[in-house]
Design a protein around this motif. Sequence first.
Motif, PDB file in Angstrom:
ATOM      1  N   LYS A  46       0.835  -1.242  -0.037  1.00  0.00           N
ATOM      2  CA  LYS A  46      -0.028   0.061   0.177  1.00  0.00           C
ATOM      3  C   LYS A  46       0.829   1.325   0.139  1.00  0.00           C
ATOM      4  O   LYS A  46       0.672   2.009  -0.716  1.00  0.00           O
ATOM      5  CB  LYS A  46      -0.923  -0.096   1.238  1.00  0.00           C
ATOM      6  N   VAL A  47       1.929   1.165   0.666  1.00  0.00           N
ATOM      7  CA  VAL A  47       2.957   2.435   0.663  1.00  0.00           C
ATOM      8  C   VAL A  47       3.295   2.509  -0.665  1.00  0.00           C
ATOM      9  O   VAL A  47       3.508   3.698  -0.862  1.00  0.00           O
ATOM     10  CB  VAL A  47       3.934   2.108   1.604  1.00  0.00           C
ATOM     11  N   ALA A  48       3.951   1.796  -1.585  1.00  0.00           N
ATOM     12  CA  ALA A  48       4.477   1.865  -2.923  1.00  0.00           C
ATOM     13  C   ALA A  48       3.536   1.793  -3.792  1.00  0.00           C
ATOM     14  O   ALA A  48       3.867   2.157  -4.903  1.00  0.00           O
ATOM     15  CB  ALA A  48       5.507   0.677  -3.120  1.00  0.00           C
ATOM     16  N   LYS A  49       2.300   1.585  -3.429  1.00  0.00           N
ATOM     17  CA  LYS A  49       1.069   1.436  -4.486  1.00  0.00           C
ATOM     18  C   LYS A  49       1.665   0.683  -5.605  1.00  0.00           C
ATOM     19  O   LYS A  49       1.434   0.786  -6.934  1.00  0.00           O
ATOM     20  CB  LYS A  49       0.895   3.041  -4.783  1.00  0.00           C
ATOM     21  N   MET A  50       2.114  -0.563  -5.392  1.00  0.00           N
ATOM     22  CA  MET A  50       2.384  -1.867  -6.297  1.00  0.00           C
ATOM     23  C   MET A  50       1.869  -2.992  -5.716  1.00  0.00           C
ATOM     24  O   MET A  50       1.595  -3.269  -4.438  1.00  0.00           O
ATOM     25  CB  MET A  50       4.082  -1.833  -6.479  1.00  0.00           C
ATOM     26  N   ALA A  51       1.663  -3.805  -6.864  1.00  0.00           N
ATOM     27  CA  ALA A  51       1.288  -5.293  -6.539  1.00  0.00           C
ATOM     28  C   ALA A  51       2.164  -6.014  -6.993  1.00  0.00           C
ATOM     29  O   ALA A  51       2.570  -6.054  -8.294  1.00  0.00           O
ATOM     30  CB  ALA A  51      -0.260  -5.492  -7.072  1.00  0.00           C
ATOM     31  N   PHE A  52       2.647  -7.157  -6.205  1.00  0.00           N
ATOM     32  CA  PHE A  52       3.565  -8.007  -6.982  1.00  0.00           C
ATOM     33  C   PHE A  52       2.764  -9.385  -7.065  1.00  0.00           C
ATOM     34  O   PHE A  52       2.242  -9.880  -6.259  1.00  0.00           O
ATOM     35  CB  PHE A  52       4.863  -8.247  -5.862  1.00  0.00           C
ATOM     36  N   PRO A  53       3.137 -10.014  -8.262  1.00  0.00           N
ATOM     37  CA  PRO A  53       2.435 -11.236  -8.543  1.00  0.00           C
ATOM     38  C   PRO A  53       2.843 -12.481  -7.939  1.00  0.00           C
ATOM     39  O   PRO A  53       4.064 -12.408  -7.752  1.00  0.00           O
ATOM     40  CB  PRO A  53       2.726 -11.266 -10.057  1.00  0.00           C
ATOM     41  N   ILE A  54       2.083 -13.274  -7.670  1.00  0.00           N
ATOM     42  CA  ILE A  54       2.391 -14.770  -7.043  1.00  0.00           C
ATOM     43  C   ILE A  54       1.946 -15.671  -8.431  1.00  0.00           C
ATOM     44  O   ILE A  54       1.089 -15.965  -8.832  1.00  0.00           O
ATOM     45  CB  ILE A  54       1.509 -15.147  -6.094  1.00  0.00           C
ATOM     46  N   ARG A  55       3.071 -16.109  -8.969  1.00  0.00           N
ATOM     47  CA  ARG A  55       2.978 -17.362 -10.161  1.00  0.00           C
ATOM     48  C   ARG A  55       3.345 -18.474  -9.695  1.00  0.00           C
ATOM     49  O   ARG A  55       4.412 -18.897  -9.006  1.00  0.00           O
ATOM     50  CB  ARG A  55       3.806 -16.636 -11.246  1.00  0.00           C
ATOM     51  N   ASN A  56       2.468 -19.577  -9.874  1.00  0.00           N
ATOM     52  CA  ASN A  56       2.758 -21.126  -9.463  1.00  0.00           C
ATOM     53  C   ASN A  56       2.989 -21.345  -8.036  1.00  0.00           C
ATOM     54  O   ASN A  56       3.842 -21.854  -7.728  1.00  0.00           O
ATOM     55  CB  ASN A  56       3.735 -21.566 -10.336  1.00  0.00           C
ATOM     56  N   GLY A  57       2.531 -20.101  -6.925  1.00  0.00           N
ATOM     57  CA  GLY A  57       2.805 -20.369  -5.847  1.00  0.00           C
ATOM     58  C   GLY A  57       4.126 -19.647  -5.181  1.00  0.00           C
ATOM     59  O   GLY A  57       4.514 -19.594  -4.365  1.00  0.00           O
ATOM     60  N   ILE A  58       4.883 -19.003  -6.434  1.00  0.00           N
ATOM     61  CA  ILE A  58       6.006 -18.329  -5.832  1.00  0.00           C
ATOM     62  C   ILE A  58       5.880 -16.482  -6.056  1.00  0.00           C
ATOM     63  O   ILE A  58       5.704 -16.181  -7.219  1.00  0.00           O
ATOM     64  CB  ILE A  58       7.249 -18.836  -7.003  1.00  0.00           C
ATOM     65  N   PRO A  59       6.115 -15.929  -4.845  1.00  0.00           N
ATOM     66  CA  PRO A  59       6.010 -14.697  -5.113  1.00  0.00           C
ATOM     67  C   PRO A  59       7.191 -14.090  -5.936  1.00  0.00           C
ATOM     68  O   PRO A  59       8.243 -14.254  -5.671  1.00  0.00           O
ATOM     69  CB  PRO A  59       6.360 -14.181  -3.659  1.00  0.00           C
ATOM     70  N   ILE A  60       6.735 -12.990  -6.825  1.00  0.00           N
ATOM     71  CA  ILE A  60       7.955 -12.435  -7.582  1.00  0.00           C
ATOM     72  C   ILE A  60       8.105 -11.092  -7.199  1.00  0.00           C
ATOM     73  O   ILE A  60       7.280 -10.075  -7.517  1.00  0.00           O
ATOM     74  CB  ILE A  60       7.365 -12.434  -9.304  1.00  0.00           C
ATOM     75  N   MET A  61       9.149 -10.817  -6.397  1.00  0.00           N
ATOM     76  CA  MET A  61       9.478  -9.778  -5.705  1.00  0.00           C
ATOM     77  C   MET A  61      10.230  -8.680  -6.574  1.00  0.00           C
ATOM     78  O   MET A  61      11.015  -7.876  -5.801  1.00  0.00           O
ATOM     79  CB  MET A  61      10.136 -10.125  -4.389  1.00  0.00           C
ATOM     80  N   LEU A  62      10.124  -8.719  -7.874  1.00  0.00           N
ATOM     81  CA  LEU A  62      10.861  -7.813  -8.659  1.00  0.00           C
ATOM     82  C   LEU A  62      10.100  -6.587  -8.885  1.00  0.00           C
ATOM     83  O   LEU A  62       8.972  -6.747  -9.512  1.00  0.00           O
ATOM     84  CB  LEU A  62      11.496  -8.420  -9.880  1.00  0.00           C
ATOM     85  N   VAL A  63      10.613  -5.375  -8.842  1.00  0.00           N
ATOM     86  CA  VAL A  63       9.919  -4.224  -9.113  1.00  0.00           C
ATOM     87  C   VAL A  63       9.449  -4.080 -10.506  1.00  0.00           C
ATOM     88  O   VAL A  63       8.417  -3.611 -10.922  1.00  0.00           O
ATOM     89  CB  VAL A  63      10.670  -2.761  -8.656  1.00  0.00           C
TER      90      VAL A  63
END
Length: 70
Positions: A46-63
């Motif tokens: 909410k602070v960065a106003k970004m949503a990071f995807p979760i693909r096949n159960g793996i969070p993708i934490m790349l901006v």
Amino acid sequence: MSDKIGPDGTPQNAPVIDRRMLEALICPMTQTTLSYDAEAQELVSKVAKMAFPIRNGIPIMLVSEARALD
């Protein structure tokens, strides 16, 4: 695969996510906590106003892979 939504609001075809793992992750930009959007399969900063995807159960934490929120 089915796009049905289960009684708890999560997609029935979504992989099971370990809540303890999600609680340990923080936003790579702001170092703040993230919230889990089960329906969209995203971790939301909410602070960065970004949503990071979760693909096949793996969070993708790349901006570069994050979606900007309005």
